[in-house]
Design a protein around this motif. Sequence first.
Motif, PDB file in Angstrom:
ATOM      1  N   GLY A  73      41.291   8.790 -71.472  1.00 12.13           N
ATOM      2  CA  GLY A  73      41.286   7.600 -70.627  1.00 12.13           C
ATOM      3  C   GLY A  73      41.289   7.875 -69.135  1.00 12.13           C
ATOM      4  O   GLY A  73      41.237   6.950 -68.329  1.00 12.13           O
ATOM      5  N   ARG A  74      41.370   9.132 -68.751  1.00 12.04           N
ATOM      6  CA  ARG A  74      41.330   9.501 -67.324  1.00 12.04           C
ATOM      7  C   ARG A  74      39.883   9.647 -66.865  1.00 12.04           C
ATOM      8  O   ARG A  74      38.991   9.878 -67.679  1.00 12.04           O
ATOM      9  N   ALA A 111      34.106   4.441 -56.588  1.00 12.80           N
ATOM     10  CA  ALA A 111      34.327   3.391 -57.576  1.00 12.80           C
ATOM     11  C   ALA A 111      34.255   4.033 -58.956  1.00 12.80           C
ATOM     12  O   ALA A 111      33.403   4.892 -59.215  1.00 12.80           O
ATOM     13  N   VAL A 112      35.139   3.601 -59.843  1.00 13.98           N
ATOM     14  CA  VAL A 112      35.165   4.109 -61.207  1.00 13.98           C
ATOM     15  C   VAL A 112      34.189   3.291 -62.052  1.00 13.98           C
ATOM     16  O   VAL A 112      34.193   2.062 -62.011  1.00 13.98           O
ATOM     17  N   ASN A 119      33.474   6.780 -71.451  1.00 12.09           N
ATOM     18  CA  ASN A 119      34.021   7.841 -70.605  1.00 12.09           C
ATOM     19  C   ASN A 119      34.046   7.352 -69.159  1.00 12.09           C
ATOM     20  O   ASN A 119      33.109   6.709 -68.696  1.00 12.09           O
ATOM     21  N   ARG A 120      35.121   7.670 -68.460  1.00  8.55           N
ATOM     22  CA  ARG A 120      35.273   7.219 -67.079  1.00  8.55           C
ATOM     23  C   ARG A 120      34.732   8.257 -66.100  1.00  8.55           C
ATOM     24  O   ARG A 120      34.966   9.454 -66.263  1.00  8.55           O
ATOM     25  N   TRP A 121      34.033   7.739 -65.109  1.00 11.13           N
ATOM     26  CA  TRP A 121      33.412   8.550 -64.064  1.00 11.13           C
ATOM     27  C   TRP A 121      33.793   7.973 -62.708  1.00 11.13           C
ATOM     28  O   TRP A 121      34.001   6.758 -62.565  1.00 11.13           O
ATOM     29  N   ASP A 122      33.822   8.819 -61.692  1.00 14.79           N
ATOM     30  CA  ASP A 122      33.853   8.370 -60.296  1.00 14.79           C
ATOM     31  C   ASP A 122      32.464   8.509 -59.724  1.00 14.79           C
ATOM     32  O   ASP A 122      31.848   9.583 -59.838  1.00 14.79           O
TER      33      ASP A 122
END
Length: 128
Positions: A73-74, A111-112, A119-122
Motif C-alpha cells: 500500500g506504500r 501527486a500520487v 500499485n501506487r506511484w509518485d
Amino acid sequence: MRHVALVTLVVDDYDEAIGFYTEALGFRLAEDTARPDGSRWVVVAPGGQGTALLLARAKGDEQRARVGDQTGGRVGFFLHTDDFARDHARMLAAGVTFLEEPRHEPYGSVAVFQDLYGNRWDLLQPAG
C-alpha cells in the motif's frame, strides 16, 4: 558504473499491462520476446536514462495475490518528469487515477497515482 537496470512488476496480463504503460503513461515498449515456456520477456521504459520495468505475468496463487499490492500500500514507484503539468494533464486525459491533487513540496511537484492494478506511484518533478 553500476545501476539498477530492471525492476520486476507482477501483472495479471501482458497485453493489458503493455497497453496501460505505453498508452496511459507514455512508456515505450523496449522488448516483447516469447519464451519457450509460454511466458514473455516484456520490458517497458519511460524513455531517457533510468530503470525499466520487467512486466512479469503472475504464476500461481501467491504471485496473483501480490498483483497491485507489491509494496503493502506504500508508494513503490517514482516517475520523474521535467514537466509536471504536461504529464499530469496527459495522464488524466488517458484515464489514470490520481489519489490526490498535485502538491508542491520543497523537493518538487508531486501527486500520487495508481497503475491499472492499484500499485501506487509518485509523479514527481524534482525541484531545481
